[in-house]
Design a protein around this motif. Structure first.
Motif, short mmCIF file in Angstrom:
data_model
loop_
_atom_site.label_atom_id
_atom_site.label_comp_id
_atom_site.label_asym_id
_atom_site.label_seq_id
_atom_site.Cartn_x
_atom_site.Cartn_y
_atom_site.Cartn_z
N PRO A 190 0.84 -1.18 -0.09
CA PRO A 190 -0.09 0.03 0.05
C PRO A 190 0.76 1.23 0.01
O PRO A 190 2.16 1.29 0.42
N VAL A 191 0.35 2.39 -0.33
CA VAL A 191 0.89 3.51 -0.47
C VAL A 191 1.98 3.92 0.80
O VAL A 191 2.97 4.29 0.68
N ILE A 217 7.69 -2.58 -5.58
CA ILE A 217 7.67 -1.73 -4.59
C ILE A 217 7.39 -0.08 -5.02
O ILE A 217 7.13 0.55 -4.11
N VAL A 218 7.36 -0.10 -6.33
CA VAL A 218 7.12 1.33 -7.02
C VAL A 218 5.49 1.30 -7.17
O VAL A 218 4.96 2.33 -6.84
N THR A 219 4.78 0.24 -7.66
CA THR A 219 3.59 0.46 -8.20
C THR A 219 2.84 0.00 -7.10
O THR A 219 1.61 0.07 -6.80
N GLY A 220 3.22 -1.01 -5.98
CA GLY A 220 2.45 -1.71 -5.36
C GLY A 220 1.76 -2.89 -5.79
O GLY A 220 1.52 -3.58 -4.76
N TRP A 221 1.97 -3.34 -6.68
CA TRP A 221 1.24 -4.55 -7.38
C TRP A 221 2.26 -5.77 -7.47
O TRP A 221 3.47 -5.39 -8.01
N HIS A 222 1.95 -7.02 -7.10
CA HIS A 222 2.94 -7.79 -7.25
C HIS A 222 2.21 -8.86 -8.57
O HIS A 222 1.09 -9.22 -8.05
N GLU A 223 3.16 -8.90 -9.54
CA GLU A 223 2.48 -9.84 -10.64
C GLU A 223 3.26 -11.59 -10.31
O GLU A 223 4.28 -11.61 -10.22
#
Lengths: 317, 203
Positions: B9-10, B197-203
């Protein structure tokens, strides 16, 4: 004697010996001229003294000039403890009331006794005098500024000779400076200026108190060429050390003087400052620990090596 | 295509970014201070001290933010260790890093919404964030206020011991940082974890 009793005697000896050694260390030899000096200290160790007034027939009680009050305890702990008062002062002082002209008596200077004497060669008194004459204490003041201004012959202790810790040495030596520089009364004995606040003029120092309790004033205020025994060339304030890194560095100037008195051989052998001041002081940047450094290089190197090897295997995959 | 998870999260990304910058600043200034030399200084000593102190205080505040964020948002659950079978899981993960990943095996503990870290990551993060960082903060604050340090501790200078502890903790954090950054490159592609860690999304 049975074996059992021998063991008990052995235990008793082992327990008592350290106390005996401590006691013998504490009880230094009695001062040689103690009895002779009693006569002088009878009045000159008191704020008030009494005497029989032969004119009035009464016993008078007078205040002693505070400049002439000396502590016998401090005197007998000092370097001149085996002296009689009249070794340095006129024997005429033995009569009371003292003759008025005695106050014009010329006092001995350090070199009068210590100069040219091979017994004191290691203290370099002649060089001390040369350095003193270069210092602001000499050049900016009259000839009245002499050794006694800083080193009271009635109490001066050679701190670096005994078992004193560095913090005790720092405290004692700094008190010598503070005697005038932190005391308006004494400061104005030789200056018409108003004594500046030490804290204000050292405001550039972080943790002022810590610096003052850990470092001798002369480390920053004397010529860097001076050694432990000779640090008497007090520089003009503009030339004092202000650059933090001169102390806070692996080649710290502190090693040139104060800490030198400690075991130099040990320092050389271990090759790092901690061997000297591990238990005494911490100077950021100056006492990085050799073994910790080595350990950190090894851990850092092994980590890097591990990463490199792992990367190679990933690339080969 | 694998499942997309919003893991960072942010608040956590902001904390992480500030933490990274401050740690880098602390390592750089710390090395300059530790290896100060009158003949060669990369940066003035007093300036290095100021940078180190300011960065240290900011890091302390940021750490409080991290702790509060963890507790308030429940992110702390990712740091709770399950002791039973831990050693086995650590060996399994180590084997993957040492052999499995070179043989094209799948990670034994893939990331999901309940498991952000593999066992090795979890243990190392716990040690770094809940042991080394508090230690470096406490000793660092003590060195800023040296009057709070006991003068002598078991016969040694209190300041000396505090400083050694501080340098040791700081060094171990920098080793953690090296390994942390390297392990982050093990994503596929290499930039995957950095992007996360920049976007918050793990793919």
């Amino acid at each position: 004697m049975t074996k059992h009793k021998w063991m008990l005697w052995g235990m008793l000896f082992a327990i008592c010996t350290p106390f005996a050694l401590i006691a013998s260390d504490e009880t230094r030899e009695a001062p040689l001229r103690f009895e002779e000096n009693k006569h002088c200290f009878q009045c000159h160790s008191q704020k008030f003294y009494t005497y029989e007034n032969e004119v009035t027939g009464k016993t008078d009680r007078k205040a002693m000039n505070p400049n002439f009050v000396y502590s016998p305890e401090a005197f007998y702990e000092g370097v001149h403890r085996n002296f009689a008062c009249t070794d340095c002062h006129s024997p005429d002082y033995e009569t009371f009331p003292h003759q008025a002209e005695l106050r014009f008596e010329e006092m001995y200077q350090c070199l009068d006794c210590h100069g040219g004497d091979p017994t004191y060669a290691k203290y370099n008194f002649e060089v001390v005098e040369e350095e003193f004459h270069k210092s602001v204490h000499s050049t900016r003041h009259s000839e009245d500024f002499n050794c006694w201004m800083c080193h009271n012959p009635h109490s001066y202790k050679r701190m670096t000779a005994g078992d004193h810790s560095i913090s005790e040495i720092v405290k004692y030596h700094n008190q010598t400076c503070m005697g005038c520089h932190a005391d308006s009364y004494n400061f104005q004995r030789i200056s018409d200026d108003v004594k500046p606040s030490l804290q204000n003029i050292h405001s550039f120092l972080p943790n002022f108190e810590l610096h003052f309790s850990s470092v001798r004033c002369i480390e920053c205020h004397t010529s860097k060429l001076d050694t432990l025994w000779v640090k008497h060339n007090i520089l003009p304030k503009e030339e004092a050390v202000r650059n933090c890194v001169e102390c806070h560095s692996t080649n710290t100037l502190l090693m040139g003087s104060l800490y030198k008195y400690q075991n130099l051989a040990s320092r050389k052998e271990r090759g790092f400052l901690n061997s000297v001041i591990l238990n005494e002081a911490y100077v950021i940047g100056a006492n990085t620990n050799k073994f910790m450094n080595l350990g950190s290089y090894i851990i850092f190197g092994l980590t890097l090596l591990g990463i490199i090897i792992h990367t190679i295997f990933r690339l080969k995959k | 295509m694998s499942e997309k998870l919003y893991l960072y999260p942010v608040w956590l990304r902001l904390w992480h970014a500030f933490n990274a910058l401050l740690i880098l600043s602390l390592i750089a200034s710390g090395l300059i201070i530790q290896n100060a030399n009158v003949d060669s200084m990369l940066l003035r000593f007093d300036l290095s001290i100021s940078i180190h102190n300011v960065s240290g205080v900011l890091l302390s505040v940021n750490y409080l933010f991290f702790i509060l964020g963890n507790v308030i948002t429940g992110n702390i659950r990712f740091y709770i260790l399950e002791w039973k079978g831990l050693m086995g899981r650590l060996i399994q993960q180590s084997n993957y890093y040492m052999k499995g990943m070179f043989n094209g095996e799948q990670t034994p503990f893939p990331v999901n919404k309940d498991r952000k870290f593999n066992p090795l990551q979890k243990v190392s993060y716990i040690v770094a964030m809940y042991v080394f960082v508090p230690l470096v903060i406490i000793t660092g604050l003590a060195l800023i206020f040296p009057e709070t340090i006991l003068p002598r501790v078991v016969g040694f200078s209190g300041i000396q011991l505090t400083a050694m502890l501080h340098a040791t903790a700081g060094f171990l954090i920098s080793i953690f940082l090296m390994v942390h950054v390297y392990i982050c490159t093990t994503g596929k592609p290499i930039s995957k974890n950095f992007k996360s860690i920049v976007t918050g999304w793990h793919e």
